[in-house]
Motif scaffolding. Sequence first.
Motif, PDB file in Angstrom:
ATOM      1  N   GLN A   1       0.818  -1.193   0.000  1.00  0.00           N
ATOM      2  CA  GLN A   1       0.000   0.000   0.000  1.00  0.00           C
ATOM      3  C   GLN A   1       0.869   1.267   0.000  1.00  0.00           C
ATOM      4  O   GLN A   1       0.505   2.260  -0.589  1.00  0.00           O
ATOM      5  CB  GLN A   1      -0.936  -0.016   1.218  1.00  0.00           C
ATOM      6  CG  GLN A   1      -1.870   1.167   1.272  1.00  0.00           C
ATOM      7  CD  GLN A   1      -2.817   1.239   0.080  1.00  0.00           C
ATOM      8  OE1 GLN A   1      -3.592   0.320  -0.169  1.00  0.00           O
ATOM      9  NE2 GLN A   1      -2.757   2.322  -0.678  1.00  0.00           N
ATOM     10  N   GLN A   2       2.016   1.171   0.646  1.00  0.00           N
ATOM     11  CA  GLN A   2       2.887   2.340   0.731  1.00  0.00           C
ATOM     12  C   GLN A   2       3.331   2.795  -0.656  1.00  0.00           C
ATOM     13  O   GLN A   2       3.712   1.996  -1.497  1.00  0.00           O
ATOM     14  CB  GLN A   2       4.118   1.991   1.581  1.00  0.00           C
ATOM     15  CG  GLN A   2       5.023   3.174   1.857  1.00  0.00           C
ATOM     16  CD  GLN A   2       6.176   2.793   2.774  1.00  0.00           C
ATOM     17  OE1 GLN A   2       6.144   1.765   3.418  1.00  0.00           O
ATOM     18  NE2 GLN A   2       7.195   3.620   2.806  1.00  0.00           N
ATOM     19  N   GLY A   3       3.262   4.092  -0.901  1.00  0.00           N
ATOM     20  CA  GLY A   3       3.681   4.665  -2.176  1.00  0.00           C
ATOM     21  C   GLY A   3       2.641   4.593  -3.260  1.00  0.00           C
ATOM     22  O   GLY A   3       2.875   5.043  -4.387  1.00  0.00           O
ATOM     23  N   VAL A   4       1.472   4.027  -2.946  1.00  0.00           N
ATOM     24  CA  VAL A   4       0.428   3.838  -3.955  1.00  0.00           C
ATOM     25  C   VAL A   4      -0.708   4.816  -3.703  1.00  0.00           C
ATOM     26  O   VAL A   4      -1.193   4.942  -2.582  1.00  0.00           O
ATOM     27  CB  VAL A   4      -0.119   2.397  -3.919  1.00  0.00           C
ATOM     28  CG1 VAL A   4      -1.263   2.225  -4.917  1.00  0.00           C
ATOM     29  CG2 VAL A   4       0.994   1.404  -4.208  1.00  0.00           C
ATOM     30  N   GLU A   5      -1.127   5.496  -4.754  1.00  0.00           N
ATOM     31  CA  GLU A   5      -2.295   6.362  -4.656  1.00  0.00           C
ATOM     32  C   GLU A   5      -3.541   5.506  -4.814  1.00  0.00           C
ATOM     33  O   GLU A   5      -3.690   4.793  -5.794  1.00  0.00           O
ATOM     34  CB  GLU A   5      -2.261   7.450  -5.735  1.00  0.00           C
ATOM     35  CG  GLU A   5      -1.191   8.499  -5.521  1.00  0.00           C
ATOM     36  CD  GLU A   5      -1.313   9.656  -6.503  1.00  0.00           C
ATOM     37  OE1 GLU A   5      -2.312   9.697  -7.234  1.00  0.00           O
ATOM     38  OE2 GLU A   5      -0.399  10.496  -6.525  1.00  0.00           O
ATOM     39  N   GLY A   6      -4.442   5.583  -3.837  1.00  0.00           N
ATOM     40  CA  GLY A   6      -5.641   4.757  -3.880  1.00  0.00           C
ATOM     41  C   GLY A   6      -5.533   3.600  -2.905  1.00  0.00           C
ATOM     42  O   GLY A   6      -4.456   3.286  -2.381  1.00  0.00           O
ATOM     43  N   ASP A   7      -6.657   2.931  -2.676  1.00  0.00           N
ATOM     44  CA  ASP A   7      -6.762   1.847  -1.701  1.00  0.00           C
ATOM     45  C   ASP A   7      -6.672   0.504  -2.405  1.00  0.00           C
ATOM     46  O   ASP A   7      -7.612   0.093  -3.101  1.00  0.00           O
ATOM     47  CB  ASP A   7      -8.095   1.985  -0.959  1.00  0.00           C
ATOM     48  CG  ASP A   7      -8.248   0.980   0.163  1.00  0.00           C
ATOM     49  OD1 ASP A   7      -7.341   0.136   0.330  1.00  0.00           O
ATOM     50  OD2 ASP A   7      -9.269   1.036   0.861  1.00  0.00           O
ATOM     51  N   LEU A   8      -5.557  -0.190  -2.231  1.00  0.00           N
ATOM     52  CA  LEU A   8      -5.379  -1.476  -2.906  1.00  0.00           C
ATOM     53  C   LEU A   8      -6.360  -2.534  -2.424  1.00  0.00           C
ATOM     54  O   LEU A   8      -6.603  -3.511  -3.132  1.00  0.00           O
ATOM     55  CB  LEU A   8      -3.944  -1.983  -2.711  1.00  0.00           C
ATOM     56  CG  LEU A   8      -2.867  -1.293  -3.539  1.00  0.00           C
ATOM     57  CD1 LEU A   8      -1.504  -1.910  -3.252  1.00  0.00           C
ATOM     58  CD2 LEU A   8      -3.164  -1.379  -5.033  1.00  0.00           C
ATOM     59  N   SER A   9      -6.924  -2.368  -1.221  1.00  0.00           N
ATOM     60  CA  SER A   9      -7.902  -3.348  -0.739  1.00  0.00           C
ATOM     61  C   SER A   9      -9.173  -3.331  -1.599  1.00  0.00           C
ATOM     62  O   SER A   9      -9.956  -4.279  -1.574  1.00  0.00           O
ATOM     63  CB  SER A   9      -8.255  -3.093   0.729  1.00  0.00           C
ATOM     64  OG  SER A   9      -8.999  -1.899   0.859  1.00  0.00           O
ATOM     65  N   GLN A  10      -9.358  -2.276  -2.359  1.00  0.00           N
ATOM     66  CA  GLN A  10     -10.514  -2.181  -3.248  1.00  0.00           C
ATOM     67  C   GLN A  10     -10.209  -2.708  -4.658  1.00  0.00           C
ATOM     68  O   GLN A  10     -11.090  -2.707  -5.518  1.00  0.00           O
ATOM     69  CB  GLN A  10     -10.989  -0.730  -3.341  1.00  0.00           C
ATOM     70  CG  GLN A  10     -11.449  -0.157  -2.003  1.00  0.00           C
ATOM     71  CD  GLN A  10     -12.551  -0.986  -1.366  1.00  0.00           C
ATOM     72  OE1 GLN A  10     -13.592  -1.222  -1.978  1.00  0.00           O
ATOM     73  NE2 GLN A  10     -12.311  -1.458  -0.146  1.00  0.00           N
ATOM     74  N   LEU A  11      -8.980  -3.122  -4.868  1.00  0.00           N
ATOM     75  CA  LEU A  11      -8.610  -3.727  -6.159  1.00  0.00           C
ATOM     76  C   LEU A  11      -8.773  -5.237  -6.006  1.00  0.00           C
ATOM     77  O   LEU A  11      -7.948  -5.906  -5.386  1.00  0.00           O
ATOM     78  CB  LEU A  11      -7.162  -3.368  -6.517  1.00  0.00           C
ATOM     79  CG  LEU A  11      -6.675  -3.804  -7.901  1.00  0.00           C
ATOM     80  CD1 LEU A  11      -7.462  -3.093  -9.001  1.00  0.00           C
ATOM     81  CD2 LEU A  11      -5.184  -3.523  -8.048  1.00  0.00           C
ATOM     82  N   TYR A  12      -9.845  -5.765  -6.559  1.00  0.00           N
ATOM     83  CA  TYR A  12     -10.189  -7.164  -6.347  1.00  0.00           C
ATOM     84  C   TYR A  12      -9.406  -8.086  -7.280  1.00  0.00           C
ATOM     85  O   TYR A  12      -8.849  -7.654  -8.290  1.00  0.00           O
ATOM     86  CB  TYR A  12     -11.696  -7.368  -6.503  1.00  0.00           C
ATOM     87  CG  TYR A  12     -12.478  -6.554  -5.499  1.00  0.00           C
ATOM     88  CD1 TYR A  12     -12.404  -6.837  -4.145  1.00  0.00           C
ATOM     89  CD2 TYR A  12     -13.253  -5.467  -5.916  1.00  0.00           C
ATOM     90  CE1 TYR A  12     -13.097  -6.075  -3.213  1.00  0.00           C
ATOM     91  CE2 TYR A  12     -13.952  -4.707  -4.991  1.00  0.00           C
ATOM     92  CZ  TYR A  12     -13.864  -5.019  -3.642  1.00  0.00           C
ATOM     93  OH  TYR A  12     -14.533  -4.258  -2.737  1.00  0.00           O
ATOM     94  N   PHE A  13      -9.392  -9.374  -6.932  1.00  0.00           N
ATOM     95  CA  PHE A  13      -8.612 -10.355  -7.675  1.00  0.00           C
ATOM     96  C   PHE A  13      -8.972 -10.327  -9.161  1.00  0.00           C
ATOM     97  O   PHE A  13     -10.130 -10.302  -9.534  1.00  0.00           O
ATOM     98  CB  PHE A  13      -8.837 -11.753  -7.107  1.00  0.00           C
ATOM     99  CG  PHE A  13      -7.978 -12.806  -7.736  1.00  0.00           C
ATOM    100  CD1 PHE A  13      -6.608 -12.820  -7.523  1.00  0.00           C
ATOM    101  CD2 PHE A  13      -8.523 -13.767  -8.568  1.00  0.00           C
ATOM    102  CE1 PHE A  13      -5.801 -13.785  -8.105  1.00  0.00           C
ATOM    103  CE2 PHE A  13      -7.726 -14.741  -9.164  1.00  0.00           C
ATOM    104  CZ  PHE A  13      -6.359 -14.740  -8.931  1.00  0.00           C
TER     105      PHE A  13
END
Length: 201
Positions: free
Chosen positions: A1-13
């Motif tokens: 998650q660090q360094g990433v714009e946006g919430d990776l938990s919302q990027l589904y498989f």
Amino acid sequence: QQGVEGDLSQLYFNHTALIDVWGIPCRVTRCGYTGEDGVEISVPDDRTVELVEKLTSVSEDVKLAGLGARDSLRLEAGLCLYGNDIDETTTPVEGALMWTISKRRRAGRGFPGADKIMEQFLAKPKYGKRRVGVVVDKAPARPHYPVLDMEGNVIGEVTSGSTSPCSEKNIAMAYVDHKFIKNGTPLQVKVRKRVFPATKV
């Protein structure tokens, strides 16, 4: 998650998005070929080194890994390598990949090779060869090593094999005759000129 714009938990498989990673425009996809829950990052070629340096500077625990590491991980996860474990002659039934064809598509049979594939599927387990996992005692098995029954008859062939860092065992994928696909079935693998005990897992 660090360094990433946006919430990776919302990027589904198996979903993908255009996301800035440390200010570098990238395509981030929630997938991977290691059996781990992670992402693949596509980056402009002129900023690849910059991104790698950023990723590896985040923590001492982040290290580069080569294709050998990826190969052992995908083998532990039971993921096929095209050209080794499957090719254009392998059906989903033989490759233990029927999970890739939904029940709706099976019923409608509207996909290439449906007649042959469904004939094999409905005949199971009494059809031809099957891809299986194997644990080999003492020696790592490599592609093209023969798999034998307990009487020494050749019943199949290894397609991928390595030592598993996670289980600390010698693991392999192989195609064997359908009579030997039950878990726990004792087998043998010929490694060069010696024969070693193995088990179908």
